[in-house]
Write an enzyme that holds these catalytic residues in place. Sequence first.
Site, PDB file in Angstrom:
ATOM      1  N   CYS A   4       0.832  -1.201   0.000  1.00  0.00           N
ATOM      2  CA  CYS A   4       0.000   0.000   0.000  1.00  0.00           C
ATOM      3  C   CYS A   4       0.874   1.262   0.000  1.00  0.00           C
ATOM      4  O   CYS A   4       1.702   1.453   0.890  1.00  0.00           O
ATOM      5  CB  CYS A   4      -0.923  -0.017   1.214  1.00  0.00           C
ATOM      6  SG  CYS A   4      -1.819   1.517   1.415  1.00  0.00           S
ATOM      7  N   CYS A   7       0.528   3.375   3.173  1.00  0.00           N
ATOM      8  CA  CYS A   7       1.204   2.756   4.322  1.00  0.00           C
ATOM      9  C   CYS A   7       2.707   3.026   4.235  1.00  0.00           C
ATOM     10  O   CYS A   7       3.364   3.267   5.252  1.00  0.00           O
ATOM     11  CB  CYS A   7       0.939   1.255   4.371  1.00  0.00           C
ATOM     12  SG  CYS A   7      -0.691   0.812   5.018  1.00  0.00           S
ATOM     13  N   ASP A  30      -0.915  16.547  -1.703  1.00  0.00           N
ATOM     14  CA  ASP A  30      -1.182  15.680  -2.852  1.00  0.00           C
ATOM     15  C   ASP A  30      -0.139  15.954  -3.940  1.00  0.00           C
ATOM     16  O   ASP A  30       0.203  17.105  -4.219  1.00  0.00           O
ATOM     17  CB  ASP A  30      -2.597  15.943  -3.396  1.00  0.00           C
ATOM     18  CG  ASP A  30      -3.063  14.839  -4.325  1.00  0.00           C
ATOM     19  OD1 ASP A  30      -3.980  14.094  -3.941  1.00  0.00           O
ATOM     20  OD2 ASP A  30      -2.488  14.705  -5.434  1.00  0.00           O
ATOM     21  N   HIS A  46      -3.781   0.860   8.194  1.00  0.00           N
ATOM     22  CA  HIS A  46      -4.413   0.594   6.899  1.00  0.00           C
ATOM     23  C   HIS A  46      -5.901   0.335   7.083  1.00  0.00           C
ATOM     24  O   HIS A  46      -6.305  -0.669   7.666  1.00  0.00           O
ATOM     25  CB  HIS A  46      -3.761  -0.605   6.208  1.00  0.00           C
ATOM     26  CG  HIS A  46      -4.301  -0.799   4.822  1.00  0.00           C
ATOM     27  ND1 HIS A  46      -3.859  -0.069   3.757  1.00  0.00           N
ATOM     28  CD2 HIS A  46      -5.302  -1.594   4.349  1.00  0.00           C
ATOM     29  CE1 HIS A  46      -4.540  -0.409   2.678  1.00  0.00           C
ATOM     30  NE2 HIS A  46      -5.423  -1.339   3.017  1.00  0.00           N
ATOM     31  N   ASN A  87     -13.345   9.626  -1.578  1.00  0.00           N
ATOM     32  CA  ASN A  87     -13.817   8.734  -2.635  1.00  0.00           C
ATOM     33  C   ASN A  87     -13.786   7.290  -2.140  1.00  0.00           C
ATOM     34  O   ASN A  87     -12.852   6.891  -1.445  1.00  0.00           O
ATOM     35  CB  ASN A  87     -12.918   8.861  -3.866  1.00  0.00           C
ATOM     36  CG  ASN A  87     -12.887  10.279  -4.409  1.00  0.00           C
ATOM     37  OD1 ASN A  87     -13.920  10.950  -4.447  1.00  0.00           O
ATOM     38  ND2 ASN A  87     -11.720  10.745  -4.819  1.00  0.00           N
ATOM     39  N   GLY A  93     -14.358   6.709  -7.700  1.00  0.00           N
ATOM     40  CA  GLY A  93     -13.102   7.229  -8.245  1.00  0.00           C
ATOM     41  C   GLY A  93     -11.919   7.066  -7.318  1.00  0.00           C
ATOM     42  O   GLY A  93     -10.940   7.806  -7.427  1.00  0.00           O
ATOM     43  N   HIS A  98      -6.293   3.095   0.374  1.00  0.00           N
ATOM     44  CA  HIS A  98      -6.039   3.372   1.799  1.00  0.00           C
ATOM     45  C   HIS A  98      -6.866   4.623   2.069  1.00  0.00           C
ATOM     46  O   HIS A  98      -6.646   5.657   1.423  1.00  0.00           O
ATOM     47  CB  HIS A  98      -4.538   3.610   2.033  1.00  0.00           C
ATOM     48  CG  HIS A  98      -4.134   3.918   3.441  1.00  0.00           C
ATOM     49  ND1 HIS A  98      -3.132   3.225   4.120  1.00  0.00           N
ATOM     50  CD2 HIS A  98      -4.562   4.874   4.312  1.00  0.00           C
ATOM     51  CE1 HIS A  98      -2.981   3.741   5.333  1.00  0.00           C
ATOM     52  NE2 HIS A  98      -3.824   4.754   5.470  1.00  0.00           N
ATOM     53  N   HIS A 100      -8.594   7.935   2.617  1.00  0.00           N
ATOM     54  CA  HIS A 100      -8.003   9.277   2.674  1.00  0.00           C
ATOM     55  C   HIS A 100      -9.068  10.321   2.392  1.00  0.00           C
ATOM     56  O   HIS A 100     -10.021  10.083   1.653  1.00  0.00           O
ATOM     57  CB  HIS A 100      -6.838   9.422   1.683  1.00  0.00           C
ATOM     58  CG  HIS A 100      -7.182   9.039   0.279  1.00  0.00           C
ATOM     59  ND1 HIS A 100      -7.206   7.727  -0.150  1.00  0.00           N
ATOM     60  CD2 HIS A 100      -7.517   9.787  -0.797  1.00  0.00           C
ATOM     61  CE1 HIS A 100      -7.547   7.686  -1.422  1.00  0.00           C
ATOM     62  NE2 HIS A 100      -7.756   8.926  -1.842  1.00  0.00           N
ATOM     63  N   HIS A 102      -9.475  14.173   0.968  1.00  0.00           N
ATOM     64  CA  HIS A 102      -8.857  15.291   0.257  1.00  0.00           C
ATOM     65  C   HIS A 102      -9.333  16.583   0.914  1.00  0.00           C
ATOM     66  O   HIS A 102     -10.544  16.814   1.006  1.00  0.00           O
ATOM     67  CB  HIS A 102      -9.308  15.325  -1.206  1.00  0.00           C
ATOM     68  CG  HIS A 102      -8.956  14.116  -2.010  1.00  0.00           C
ATOM     69  ND1 HIS A 102      -7.980  14.124  -2.974  1.00  0.00           N
ATOM     70  CD2 HIS A 102      -9.463  12.849  -2.006  1.00  0.00           C
ATOM     71  CE1 HIS A 102      -7.899  12.925  -3.535  1.00  0.00           C
ATOM     72  NE2 HIS A 102      -8.796  12.129  -2.968  1.00  0.00           N
TER      73      HIS A 102
HETATM   74  P1  AMP Z   1      -8.208   9.028  -4.932  1.00  0.00           P
HETATM   75  O1  AMP Z   1      -8.520   9.134  -6.401  1.00  0.00           O
HETATM   76  O2  AMP Z   1      -9.297   9.588  -4.061  1.00  0.00           O
HETATM   77  O3  AMP Z   1      -7.822   7.609  -4.538  1.00  0.00           O
HETATM   78  O4  AMP Z   1      -6.975   9.963  -4.681  1.00  0.00           O
HETATM   79  C1  AMP Z   1      -5.657   9.519  -4.643  1.00  0.00           C
HETATM   80  C2  AMP Z   1      -4.799  10.752  -4.610  1.00  0.00           C
HETATM   81  O5  AMP Z   1      -3.489  10.379  -4.227  1.00  0.00           O
HETATM   82  C3  AMP Z   1      -4.681  11.490  -5.955  1.00  0.00           C
HETATM   83  O6  AMP Z   1      -5.157  12.831  -5.801  1.00  0.00           O
HETATM   84  C4  AMP Z   1      -3.179  11.445  -6.246  1.00  0.00           C
HETATM   85  O7  AMP Z   1      -2.702  12.618  -6.857  1.00  0.00           O
HETATM   86  C5  AMP Z   1      -2.602  11.229  -4.865  1.00  0.00           C
HETATM   87  N1  AMP Z   1      -1.293  10.595  -4.821  1.00  0.00           N
HETATM   88  C6  AMP Z   1      -0.892   9.481  -5.477  1.00  0.00           C
HETATM   89  N2  AMP Z   1       0.375   9.163  -5.154  1.00  0.00           N
HETATM   90  C7  AMP Z   1       0.802  10.110  -4.275  1.00  0.00           C
HETATM   91  C8  AMP Z   1       2.027  10.338  -3.581  1.00  0.00           C
HETATM   92  N3  AMP Z   1       3.086   9.525  -3.709  1.00  0.00           N
HETATM   93  N4  AMP Z   1       2.108  11.427  -2.773  1.00  0.00           N
HETATM   94  C9  AMP Z   1       1.057  12.256  -2.626  1.00  0.00           C
HETATM   95  N5  AMP Z   1      -0.140  12.081  -3.246  1.00  0.00           N
HETATM   96  C10 AMP Z   1      -0.257  11.029  -4.066  1.00  0.00           C
HETATM   97 ZN    ZN Z   2      -2.365   1.333   3.591  1.00  0.00          ZN
END
Ligand code: AMP
Ligand code: ZN
Length: 114
Positions: A4, A7, A30, A46, A87, A93, A98, A100, A102
């Site tokens: 992950c 993680c 992000d 996780h 999401n 989407g 994991h 999160h 936004h």
């Molecule tokens: P989601 O579509 O809700 O799963 O959002 C995942 C988010 O993670 C997206 O906005 C990506 O730009 C962000 N993301 C992916 N990899 C990384 C990373 N290594 N560091 C920071 N953000 C990331």
């Molecule tokens: Zn995780």
Amino acid sequence: MEDCLFCKIVVGSVPSEKVFENDYVLAFKDINPVAPVHVLIIPKIHIQDTNEISDKNVLYISEIYKSVEEIASICGVKEKGYRLVCNCGNDGGQMVHHLHFHLLGGKKLRDKVV
Ligand code: AMP
Ligand code: ZN
């Protein structure tokens, strides 16, 4: 969860631009921001998505919500306002599995989410 991405960010094996951290919560910028302020707020254990929230882990969720005010303040959007988006699953989407949130702000966001 070895595979992950978030993680790995929690343990530091993948770098992140950290904004806030406590025992339960990590917030970082992000990598592909869609607003002037775009921070991801995650639990430090996780939890796959909102379907996985239960009595076992709900402390992490309350800690996330309790930290929002401070994170918004650090990011300079507490007074003007911001949007929290979470999401879940394919139709929602969700790309990273994991849980999160936004935190989006720094400009007037569109009135409608969808
Ligand atoms: P989601 O579509 O809700 O799963 O959002 C995942 C988010 O993670 C997206 O906005 C990506 O730009 C962000 N993301 C992916 N990899 C990384 C990373 N290594 N560091 C920071 N953000 C990331
Ligand atoms: Zn995780």
